[in-house]
Design a protein around this motif. Structure first.
Motif, short mmCIF file in Angstrom:
data_model
loop_
_atom_site.label_atom_id
_atom_site.label_comp_id
_atom_site.label_asym_id
_atom_site.label_seq_id
_atom_site.Cartn_x
_atom_site.Cartn_y
_atom_site.Cartn_z
N LEU B 100 -12.95 -97.65 6.75
CA LEU B 100 -13.19 -97.44 8.18
C LEU B 100 -14.23 -96.33 8.41
N ARG B 103 -17.50 -98.88 7.79
CA ARG B 103 -17.72 -100.08 8.59
C ARG B 103 -18.15 -99.74 10.01
N GLY B 104 -19.25 -100.33 10.40
CA GLY B 104 -19.75 -100.08 11.73
C GLY B 104 -20.47 -98.75 11.80
N MET B 109 -23.12 -105.27 10.47
CA MET B 109 -23.55 -106.56 9.96
C MET B 109 -23.76 -107.55 11.09
N ARG B 126 -16.02 -106.97 26.69
CA ARG B 126 -14.92 -106.31 26.00
C ARG B 126 -15.20 -106.20 24.50
N GLN B 127 -15.78 -107.26 23.96
CA GLN B 127 -16.01 -107.27 22.52
C GLN B 127 -17.07 -106.25 22.13
N ILE B 128 -18.04 -106.04 23.00
CA ILE B 128 -19.03 -104.99 22.71
C ILE B 128 -18.38 -103.63 22.93
N GLU B 130 -15.38 -102.70 22.55
CA GLU B 130 -14.53 -102.28 21.42
C GLU B 130 -15.33 -101.43 20.43
N ALA B 131 -16.55 -101.90 20.14
CA ALA B 131 -17.39 -101.16 19.20
C ALA B 131 -17.85 -99.83 19.80
N LEU B 134 -14.99 -97.41 19.62
CA LEU B 134 -14.70 -96.96 18.26
C LEU B 134 -15.73 -95.96 17.75
N HIS B 135 -17.00 -96.17 18.12
CA HIS B 135 -18.04 -95.40 17.44
C HIS B 135 -18.81 -94.44 18.31
N ILE B 182 -23.32 -105.74 19.48
CA ILE B 182 -22.11 -105.17 18.89
C ILE B 182 -22.48 -104.30 17.69
N CYS B 186 -22.30 -99.81 17.29
CA CYS B 186 -21.67 -99.00 16.25
C CYS B 186 -22.55 -97.83 15.84
#
Ligand SMILES: Nc1ncnc2c1ncn2[C@@H]1O[C@H](COP(=O)(O)OP(=O)(O)OP(=O)(O)O)[C@@H](O)[C@H]1O
Ligand SMILES: [Mg+2]
Lengths: 314, 362
Positions: B100, B103-104, B109, B126-128, B130-131, B134-135, B182, B186
């Motif tokens: 972890l 990744r990102g 990737m 939402r899917q973007i 999330e990244a 996280l980052h 996405i 990150c």
């Protein structure tokens, strides 16, 4: 979305109509005795004919069918012949509904919550001891005839846990065994499908992307996999409802529960055709209602339905 | 501005390595058998460059790059070798916790098929997000704003409306833009693009390629680009690594690989390009099939398919021979003792153009 709901609603109505018709036709195949009272043996053929005629049973089939529909539209389910002669069927059934509804609801809730959870864990810990244990349970439930494990549960529930063997509305402890018995099959089915759908999701490409962007496995499980697996699961809820109803037929007799399931068995045994007919209709209506609810839930969960997407649109 | 090969070499001499793969061996267990997908591959990645990895299907391009992110399938593992990144050996990473960190955050990737890379039941926004969450350490409103900005950056208009849409409301090219958004969300240092345009229409391919090069500049990314399309390579690559049967058989500046290929596999690969076909001659095709990865490979893995193979190719594995400071190849042909071999006409034509007057587009 609204179009979808309206569409499904009319589909349900149509299904109900078909079911009503089929039930009517099937009932005409039942032994004729079912339409007479307790004194069937004492009646001579002429009297029998007279009774049949008075009930409209000698009319041409399409007239009978029309009358049947009209009668139903008026909310009239007919009168009992043998079970409690000349008492409107509805009056016999009505007091039984709460018991069946309560027990059915309880075991459905149990089979969904426990079944879904078990499935989630089996998928999360796939190929571990937990998964194998769950699979063993599913296999046993599916392989052993339900009547066998119902009895098993009833006996050992009494011997080992000292739980009442018969139902008593005033003693909640006596509800435990029948509810669990009814739920066992549903738990197994739900767990099996939940596991399967989640494993399917786990193998999809978007899981790779979610991992690649640095999401934790647990977050992926929760936010992506579980939610997506819920959609086909919701589709299966009507089946769960059906299973519970089927279970209730036997369970209610086994535990002497004064519900509709036990009543149906008695009505069949005593050949009270109008009562059987009414009960079958009620059960069917419940199933169709369940299917409709499943469709609504699907629509709420799946954006592709919500937004009226055509399959394969880009 | 155009640079000569000499200038490029000089530039590389001062560049900093960001990732160093050394003698990496990756194996998979498959129905009780073990196959070796990566066989002592070594590869350096320099900060800010675009490296293209080419090679036929099954040569291990995806497996190699997935191992940088701990994304090998569950039946695969790193047997030996190292992947050095900022002083850490990624080849030793085991737990999710360790990965972890990478990744990102460090390496992101972009995948081949944008049609399946997104969760169909979650909004694109939402899917973007999330990244982003996280980052970039953002939540709520600011996170959403960041998503809008990203959507605009990757060329998706009307981000507020698009945020709320689902993948099925996007075309393939648009979905790939989302996948790129996405990856960018990150804020990675390295971006791996595994055949990012293969699944798209030709006209869209160019747009996505263009977007990736733009984003590389904007975000200061180091790009690893996997492709079968040598036209794409010519367009994006600073350097090219050629893979065959789990090995990097040749690596060099794009110009060096295109105009002065040394490994027989590279030579064959280039000869099979329609653009290089010599008029009046049949198009060249590499004969035979790649070796089985289940067996130990003797000598040069390409030898059985190589019409100009030497005897030693079947006996001993060739080491790297340096052609220039930036160009090396694993072939006995480069050994001083090797006999001269006749190269295909197309390659001779190419080589005749090779010299210090060859310039690269920068
Ligand atoms: N999970 C796995 N189990 C077994 N073998 C695998 C697995 N993943 C990859 N391989 C094998 O490793 C080798 C390299 O595969 P890889 O996907 O890296 O090839 P590739 O160069 O990316 O090919 P393509 O151009 O088709 O994408 C192949 O022979 C493949 O069969
Ligand atoms: Mg690949």
């Amino acid at each position: 979305m609204l179009r979808y709901i309206v569409q499904r609603f009319f589909q349900s109505l149509l299904t109900l109509f078909v079911v009503v018709t089929v039930v009517f036709i099937l009932m005409r195949f039942m032994p004729i005795e079912g339409f007479f009272g307790p004194n069937y043996d004492k009646l001579d053929p002429e009297q029998q004919q007279a009774i049949l005629r008075s009930m409209g049973l000698l009319d041409p089939l399409h007239i009978q069918l029309k009358n049947f529909y009209l009668q139903l539209l008026r909310g009239d389910l007919g009168t009992s012949t043998i079970f409690r002669p000349n008492v409107p069927v509805w009056e016999i059934i009505a007091p039984k509904i709460p018991y069946s509804l309560f027990l059915g609801w309880a075991s459905l809730t149990l089979s969904i919550t426990i079944g879904f959870t078990l499935g989630v864990f089996m998928a999360r810990y796939k190929s571990t001891f937990l998964d194998r244990l769950g699979t063993l349970y599913i296999v046993i439930i599916n392989a052993v005839p339900s009547a066998v494990y119902y009895l098993f549960l009833q006996l050992y529930g009494k011997d080992l846990l000292n739980l009442p063997m018969l139902f008593d509305p005033d003693n909640p402890k006596s509800w435990i065994l029948p509810i669990i018995s009814m739920a066992l099959g549903g738990i197994a089915g739900n767990a099996m499908w939940m596991r399967r759908y989640m494993v399917d999701e786990l193998n999809k490409d978007y899981i790779r992307l979610a991992r690649a962007k640095g999401m934790r496995n647990s977050a992926i499980m929760f936010k992506h996999v579980m939610r997506n697996a819920m959609i086909p699961m919701v589709h299966g809820i009507p089946t769960s409802i059906l299973l519970v109803m089927v279970g209730s037929l036997y369970i209610e007799s086994l535990y002497s529960i004064p519900g509709m399931g036990g009543l149906l068995i008695q009505a069949i045994q005593r050949q009270d055709t109008p009562l059987v007919q009414a009960l079958v209709l009620i059960f069917s209506a419940f199933s169709i209602f369940g299917l409709f609810m499943g469709d609504l839930l699907m629509a709420a969960l799946d954006p592709r339905i919500k937004l009226g997407a055509k399959e394969g649109s880009r | 501005m155009a640079k000569t090969v000499e200038e490029l070499r000089a530039e590389y001499a001062t560049k900093e390595k960001i990732l160093e793969v050394k003698d990496l061996v990756i194996k998979f267990s498959l129905r009780g058998d073990v196959l070796t997908a990566i066989r002592e591959a070594s590869l350096d990645l320099y900060k800010g460059e675009s490296l293209c990895i080419v090679g036929e299907s099954g040569s291990g391009k995806s497996v190699l790059t997935k191992s940088f992110m701990g994304m090998l399938d569950a039946n695969g593992w790193v047997e030996s070798g190292s992947i050095l990144y900022e002083g850490q050996d990624l080849a030793k990473y085991k737990t999710e916790r360790e990965w972890l960190r990478i990744r990102g955050k460090e390496i992101a990737m972009v995948f081949q098929d944008p049609m399946t890379a997104l969760n169909p039941l979650r909004t694109v926004g939402r899917q973007i997000q999330e990244a982003v969450e996280l980052h970039q350490g953002l939540r709520g409103r600011p996170a959403k704003e960041a998503v809008y900005e990203l959507l605009e950056q990757v060329g998706i208009d009307d981000p507020v409306r698009r945020y709320k849409q689902y993948p099925f409301e996007f075309s393939g090219g648009m979905r790939q833009r989302v996948v790129i958004a996405i990856a960018l969300a990150c804020k990675p240092k390295i971006l791996i693009c595994d055949e990012p345009t293969t699944a798209l229409d030709v006209s869209i391919q160019a747009q996505i390629l263009e977007l990736l090069t733009q984003m590389q500049k904007a975000y200061n990314l180091t790009l690893i680009y996997i492709t079968h399309d040598l036209g794409v390579v010519a367009h994006v690559a600073d350097r090219v690594a050629v893979m065959y049967a789990g090995e990097i058989v040749e690596v060099g500046l794009a110009e060096e690989i295109f105009y002065n290929p040394k490994h027989p596999y590279t030579i064959n690969l280039l000869s099979s390009l329609p653009q290089l076909g010599v008029k009046g001659q049949d198009l060249f095709a590499i004969r035979g099939t790649p070796p089985s990865l289940f067996k130990e490979i003797q000598g040069d893995a390409f030898a059985p398919r190589n019409p100009m193979a030497l005897k030693i190719d079947f006996l001993h594995r060739p080491p790297y021979f340096e052609v220039s400071p930036t160009h090396k190849a694993k072939t006995w042909l480069l050994d001083p003792r090797a006999p001269k071999v006749e190269l295909p006409e197309a390659i001779r034509l190419l080589q005749s153009k090779w010299g210090d007057d060859v310039v690269a587009d920068a």
